[in-house]
Design an enzyme around this catalytic site. Structure first.
Site, PDB file in Angstrom:
ATOM      1  N   ARG A  35       3.357   1.548  11.738  1.00 17.79           N
ATOM      2  CA  ARG A  35       4.251   1.304  10.604  1.00 17.79           C
ATOM      3  C   ARG A  35       4.142   2.375   9.510  1.00 17.79           C
ATOM      4  NH1 ARG A  35       6.703  -3.570  11.297  1.00 17.79           N
ATOM      5  NH2 ARG A  35       5.716  -4.974  12.753  1.00 17.79           N
TER       6      ARG A  35
ATOM      7  N   ILE B 143       1.856  -5.127   4.815  1.00 20.52           N
ATOM      8  CA  ILE B 143       1.434  -3.867   4.198  1.00 20.52           C
ATOM      9  C   ILE B 143       2.652  -3.044   3.768  1.00 20.52           C
ATOM     10  CG2 ILE B 143      -0.842  -3.634   5.252  1.00 20.52           C
ATOM     11  CD1 ILE B 143       0.491  -1.961   7.466  1.00 20.52           C
ATOM     12  N   PRO B 144       3.486  -3.555   2.851  1.00 21.24           N
ATOM     13  CA  PRO B 144       4.597  -2.728   2.352  1.00 21.24           C
ATOM     14  C   PRO B 144       4.051  -1.465   1.689  1.00 21.24           C
ATOM     15  CG  PRO B 144       4.238  -4.626   0.927  1.00 21.24           C
ATOM     16  CD  PRO B 144       3.392  -4.843   2.136  1.00 21.24           C
ATOM     17  N   HIS B 145       4.769  -0.346   1.867  1.00 22.87           N
ATOM     18  CA  HIS B 145       4.244   0.905   1.343  1.00 22.87           C
ATOM     19  C   HIS B 145       5.364   1.918   1.142  1.00 22.87           C
ATOM     20  CE1 HIS B 145       4.072   1.013   5.772  1.00 22.87           C
ATOM     21  NE2 HIS B 145       4.520   2.250   5.631  1.00 22.87           N
ATOM     22  N   ALA B 146       5.029   3.009   0.418  1.00 23.34           N
ATOM     23  CA  ALA B 146       5.998   4.084   0.186  1.00 23.34           C
ATOM     24  C   ALA B 146       5.248   5.308  -0.303  1.00 23.34           C
ATOM     25  CB  ALA B 146       7.045   3.671  -0.846  1.00 23.34           C
TER      26      ALA B 146
END
Length: 568
Positions: free
Chosen positions: A172, A480-483
Site C-alpha cells: 500500500r 494506515i492512511p498516508h501521503a
C-alpha cells in the site's frame, strides 16, 4: 452406443483417483512453497512434475500408469482444466482495479507502456534473427510465432506481484501502487494481444471469419465490458447483495457470467480465457464487490481449481528430456532484460528516483501463473513446441522467485528508522469521534496540522487523494492512511483509537479500531516504505495489536509500541 458416450466404471475410478492424488499433492507442495516464501504455483507445478513423466515416469512407470486416465477419460480432464483456467482468469480480472490504474496516471502508464514495448520489441527481433535457436516449430508461421513470443515476454503476473509486495510490506505504499497499476495494464494489453494471436491460428469461427471480424468483435466485447458492462454490474450487484444469500448469490452470478463471457470469446474465434478475464475486470471494478467477497471467490478457485490445473501441467510434459539449457537461458535473459529495463526506464521517465525505479522493474518482472497459462494455451494451439514450453515455465518460476529478493536488495536500508521518533502526544487521539473514513482522516489531519504547522485541509486532501487510489485498511482492525507532503521536513504520525471502529474497506471486512495517519516528506523516497513496512510487521503480532488497541493513554501506547518493536 449410449455406453460409448459415457465413462466406464474403471475410467470413473481412474479419473477420481487422478483428481484426488493431484489435488492432495498440489495443496501439500503449494503449502510447502508458501512456508519458504515462494508462490504456491511453484509447489503446485512441482507436484505435477513429480507425479508425471519427469520423475515418477522415469523411476516408477507403473505408478504413473496407475493414476494416468485413459484416452477417453482425458476428455473429461481436459474439459475440467479448461474450466479451471477460465475461473483462474476470472479471479485475475477481479484483481484489476481500473480506478487505481486511472488515478496513478502518468507514472503507471509510462511504466506499463515501456514495460510492454521493450520486451515486445526484443521478442519480435529475436525471433526474426534467431528462429532456430528459439525452436520455431515447422509449419508455424514466423509472424505468429514472433507475436506470441513477444507477448509472452511482455506479460506480468498480477497475483504473484501482489503477493510479493504484501510479503515485503510495501503493497500500500506509493511504489506498490505504481507496480500494481502497471501490472494491471500489462495484463489487459497482454491478454488482448494473445487472444488475437490464437484467433490468427484459426479456432472457433476464426477459420471461417476474416481476422478483422474477430478483432472487431473482440474489441467491441472488451469495450462493452469496460463501459456498459461495468455500469450494468454496478447496478446489479447491490440487488444481489440485498436479495440473495451471501456469498452464494454473488459467487454464482460471477461464475455464471464468466462462463458466458468465455463461451462468447471462444465462439468468435478467441480463447475462452479472454472472456472470463474481461468479465472479472468489469466485476472487480465495482465498489459493491467488497474485498471479503473477492476473497471468497479467490479462495473458491485458488484452493481447488488452480492447484489441479497447475499440477496437471507436470503430467503433460517431461521437463528433463525437453529441457534445453541454451534456449532456457536465452528466454530468461531476454525476458528479464526487457521487463526490468523497460519498466525501470519508464519509472525514471515518470520522475521516480533510481532506486525506486529499478525496484519497480524487478517487481514487474515476476511472470508466475499468468505466463504458465499463456504458454500452455500456446502449446495446445500448436504455436510452440515442448522445449519452448519448458523454457517459458522455468522462466516464469525463476522470475517469480527472484522478484521479491531483488526488490528487497534494491530498497535496502542503511539504518532502520525507529518508529517512536515520529510519534507525539499532541498527535494522539485516544477516543476518535469519527464514524466514517473521511471524518477519521479529517480528525487526525487536524492533529498533525498543529504538530507540523501545515494547513489541515491540505493534509486532509493529500491523504484522501491517496486513499482514493486504494483503501488503506489492513486486516484485524487496522488502517494506515498516508501521503507524501511537499515542505515537510521529517515524517510524522498521528494515531487514533476507536471503540466502534471506522470502515477503511479492509480485506477481512473489519472496521479499523487503530488508525495510523502517516505523513512523509515528498523528497524522501524511502521514508514512507520504511515506516509502513515497520508498522505492518509490528501489527502482525496479535499480542502487540491488542496492547496498542487497549492503551489508556499515550505513555501506555508508546510502551506497547517499543515492546512490540523489540519483539517482547
Amino acid at each position: 452406443m449410449p455406453h460409448a458416450l459415457s465413462l466406464t466404471h474403471a475410467e470413473i475410478t481412474s479419473t477420481m483417483l487422478t483428481l484426488g492424488v493431484l489435488l492432495a499433492m498440489a495443496r501439500l507442495f503449494g503449502e510447502i512453497a508458501k512456508r519458504i516464501n515462494q508462490p504456491a504455483v511453484v509447489g503446485e507445478i512441482l507436484a505435477g512434475i513429480i507425479l508425471g513423466p519427469t520423475i515418477c515416469g522415469t523411476f516408477f512407470p507403473d505408478m504413473v500408469s496407475f493414476i494416468t486416465p485413459t484416452e477417453h477419460a482425458k476428455l473429461f480432464l481436459n474439459g475440467f482444466t479448461s474450466v479451471a483456467v477460465a475461473l483462474f482468469l476470472l479471479v485475475a480480472g477481479i484483481e484489476v482495479d481500473l480506478t487505481s490504474v486511472w488515478r496513478q496516471g502518468k507514472t503507471a502508464m509510462t511504466v506499463s507502456v515501456l514495460g510492454i514495448l521493450t520486451p515486445f520489441t526484443l521478442g519480435i527481433f529475436t525471433v526474426i534473427l534467431f528462429p532456430e535457436t528459439l525452436a520455431l516449430p515447422s509449419g508455424v508461421d514466423m509472424g505468429i510465432y514472433a507475436l506470441f513470443f513477444a507477448t509472452a515476454l511482455s506479460i506480468s503476473a498480477l497475483p504473484v506481484i501482489a503477493k510479493t509486495l504484501m510479503d515485503l510490506d510495501i503493497y500500500r505504499t506509493d511504489i506498490g501502487m505504481v507496480v500494481i497499476a502497471s501490472a494491471m495494464l500489462d495484463d489487459i494489453v497482454g491478454w488482448i494481444i494473445f487472444a488475437m494471436v490464437l484467433g490468427m491460428m484459426g479456432s472457433g469461427l476464426a477459420s471461417t471469419m476474416p481476422i478483422w471480424g474477430t478483432v472487431a468483435l473482440a474489441l467491441l466485447f472488451a469495450g462493452g465490458m469496460l463501459t456498459v458492462g461495468r455500469f450494468s454490474l454496478n447496478r446489479i450487484l447491490p440487488i444481489l447483495n440485498e436479495r440473495t444469500s451471501w456469498p452464494g448469490g454473488v459467487l454464482g452470478f460471477a461464475v455464471s457470467l464468466a462462463f458466458i463471457g468465455a463461451a462468447f470469446t471462444e465462439w468468435i474465434g478467441l480463447h475462452a480465457v479472454f472472456g472470463a478475464f474481461m468479465v472479472g475486470v468489469a466485476l472487480g471494478d465495482s465498489p459493491h464487490l467488497r474485498q471479503k467477497t473477492k476473497q471468497t471467490i479467490e479462495q473458491f478457485v485458488s484452493f481447488i481449481f488452480a492447484p489441479l490445473f497447475f499440477a496437471s501441467i507436470g503430467l503433460k510434459v517431461n521437463f528433463i528430456t525437453n529441457f534445453d539449457p541454451a534456449l532456457t537461458l536465452m528466454v530468461l535473459a531476454i525476458a528479464s532484460l526487457g521487463k526490468i529495463g523497460g519498466c525501470g526506464a519508464g519509472a525514471r521517465f515518470a520522475g521516480m528516483g533510481a532506486r525506486e525505479a529499478w525496484a519497480i522493474g524487478f517487481g514487474m518482472n515476476a511472470r508466475g501463473a499468468m505466463e504458465i497459462i499463456l504458454a500452455l494455451l500456446a502449446l495446445q494451439a500448436g504455436i510452440i513446441g515442448q522445449t519452448m514450453f519448458v523454457a517459458l515455465v522455468i522462466m516464469a518460476i525463476f522470475t517469480s522467485m527472484v522478484s521479491g529478493p531483488g526488490m528487497q536488495a534494491i530498497l535496502g536500508r542503511k539504518r532502520a528508522r525507529k518508529l517512536e521518533e515520529h510519534f507525539s502526544e499532541n498527535a494522539f487521539e485516544m477516543a476518535m469521534r469519527a464514524d466514517t473514513r473521511e471524518e477519521a482522516i479529517a480528525e487526525l489531519s487536524s492533529l498533525l496540522a498543529e504538530e507540523t504547522g501545515l494547513a489541515a485541509d491540505r493534509i486532509e486532501q493529500a491523504v484522501l487523494s491517496r486513499e482514493l487510489i486504494m483503501p488503506t485498511g489492513l486486516d484485524n482492525g487496522m488502517a494506515i492512511p498516508h501521503a507524501r507532503i511537499k515542505g515537510l521536513s521529517t515524517p510524522v504520525i498521528a494515531v487514533g483509537l476507536s471503540d466502534s471502529g471506522v470502515d477503511f474497506d479492509a480485506r477481512d471486512g473489519q472496521p479499523a479500531q487503530l488508525v495510523f495517519l502517516i505523513l512523509t516528506p515528498e523528497g524522501d523516497d524511502k521514508a514512507q516504505i520504511e515506516i509502513l513496512a515497520q508498522i505492518s510487521k509490528l501489527l502482525k503480532d496479535p499480542v502487540c495489536r491488542e496492547k496498542l488497541k487497549k492503551s489508556k493513554n499515550f505513555l501506555e501506547f508508546m510502551a506497547a509500541l517499543k515492546q512490540g518493536a523489540a519483539g517482547k
